[in-house]
Write an enzyme that holds these catalytic residues in place. Sequence first.
Site, short mmCIF file in Angstrom:
data_model
loop_
_atom_site.label_atom_id
_atom_site.label_comp_id
_atom_site.label_asym_id
_atom_site.label_seq_id
_atom_site.Cartn_x
_atom_site.Cartn_y
_atom_site.Cartn_z
N TRP A 126 1.06 -1.39 0.20
CA TRP A 126 0.00 0.04 0.05
C TRP A 126 0.81 1.54 -0.07
O TRP A 126 2.12 1.14 0.19
CB TRP A 126 -1.03 -0.11 1.41
CG TRP A 126 -2.23 0.73 1.09
CD1 TRP A 126 -2.51 2.07 1.63
CD2 TRP A 126 -3.27 0.48 0.31
NE1 TRP A 126 -3.72 2.39 1.26
CE2 TRP A 126 -4.16 1.47 0.48
CE3 TRP A 126 -3.64 -0.47 -0.68
CZ2 TRP A 126 -5.46 1.57 -0.32
CZ3 TRP A 126 -4.89 -0.79 -1.22
CH2 TRP A 126 -5.74 0.45 -1.12
N ASP A 139 0.26 11.05 -0.19
CA ASP A 139 -0.74 12.06 -0.09
C ASP A 139 -2.12 11.69 0.52
O ASP A 139 -2.20 10.44 0.43
CB ASP A 139 -0.83 12.89 -1.36
CG ASP A 139 -1.48 12.03 -2.33
OD1 ASP A 139 -1.32 10.88 -2.41
OD2 ASP A 139 -2.26 12.66 -3.28
N GLU A 142 -1.62 8.19 -3.35
CA GLU A 142 -0.89 7.93 -4.70
C GLU A 142 0.34 8.55 -4.59
O GLU A 142 1.46 7.77 -5.44
CB GLU A 142 -1.88 8.46 -5.52
CG GLU A 142 -3.05 7.80 -5.82
CD GLU A 142 -3.97 8.39 -6.63
OE1 GLU A 142 -4.78 7.80 -7.24
OE2 GLU A 142 -3.79 9.74 -7.21
#
Length: 487
Positions: free
Chosen positions: A136, A191, A195
Amino acid sequence: MHVKFVVAAEALFAGYALAVPTATQQTKRQTGVEEYIASESPIAYQGVLNNIGPDGSGAQGAAADFYTWTRDSGLVFKELGDAFIAGDAALEVHLQNYVTAQAELQKVSNPSGDLETGGLGEPKFHVDMTAFTEEWGRPQSDGPALRAIALITYANHLIGSGQTEQAQNIWPLVQNDIAYVTEWWNKTTFDLWEEVEGSSFFTAASQHRALIEANALAAALGQTCEGCEEQASQVLCFVQDFWTGSAVNSNINTQGNNRAGLDANSFVSIIHTFDPEAPCDDVTFQPCSARSLANHKAVVDSFREGYGVNQGIEQGVGVAVGRYIEDVYMGGNPWYLCTAAAAEILYDALFQWAKIGTLSITDVSLPFFTDIYESAAVGDYAADSEEYTAITAAVKEYADSFIGVLQKYTPKDGSLAEQFGRDDGTPKSAAHLTWSYASFLTMIARRGGIVPPTWGAATGNTLPDQCSGASGKGNYAGPATVSWPSA
Ligand code: NOJ
């Protein structure tokens, strides 16, 4: 004990089919925004409650492949705290359960680390509060700051109502999150859209606010907020780097990305650092500041050409707003929460002008004003002047036109997903997004003149003589289980 207290960010009904209205249904329903507000408000309120806590209908029996994001939770519980303080007593139990759950969640080791090694920057967990271990965009350093802000809102209320002992139980959680902020504010983060790796305006602005508020809370509780004051002014100094001279460049220090920088990141930041007692201050990007309004025009205009749903809408009338125009996630559509934020900034600004008693137009903000009021000119307009009345009426109408966009693309059942189609306006991506409902509610509250408590922006806007990127060493400790007298 309600340990499994979370914000489920996505719809939790397996196989839930989203009712999508036909174009005819949408047209028939298009009435005034007041009617839409009246019908949508209870749906949005229930939509938030359905997705939180062990009793929420959407959260019950939630499987392990549903998630809670620290950011979404922090933002939603900040709003519930404000609504509770504004008089909705039924929300208190949810705030208490949130605190209790976060005391456990802070201790969950995860791929970002454990409590003392960066684990607080982990963006998301399974709703059963176990770590999410797949790949992630991590860390996301806005989470601890946003959680601290939500916790402080409730702690301040407790102090104000003579329950200081309860507020003391919240302090260790705040201290951990603030330790993370002081240690990590100058390190790379993903952010808020998960992304881009680099520095994010939203993250930095939220961190500044959290440090200011934590410092004041510590003083009220007789605690020490290690390094908070110095770090706050350094973070604020850094926040200035995102201003290009004409707009906010929301992501800087990135390892290359294909974006121009205009991004609803800045809108979400501005509504969440709005302080009803602050002047139209550029340094903290207050909604009524020249910087905020110039940025408003730049960001909104960036969406006018690219989306089919915005075709034929004139300059000076609200349009559908997405995250950033280069977005491709789930088709790169407009988002309900971004369109709502465009309106909310303007209601915040209207509140500020009325409170201050003057509306100023500068060279920087003039293009924003001429779009909606052709003869606007640089100057200061007192609240009792004809120009003030006319200009503020134009701003209100402009803000309402963004609600008109939401109205047009809200399906008949009032449900708010994450996005709506760039060309056909139909709901897309996560259904029943808690954050979408919450953004509707804050927008409507501000429109009605209901504002959150001050966070100290009016005095917390001092820049240091010299900017430095030095960070502090955080002071972490595993929080004790938090329980409540009535639980
Ligand atoms: C994706 C969004 O970009 C992010 O901001 C949000 O936290 C998650 N979805 C969950 O809603």
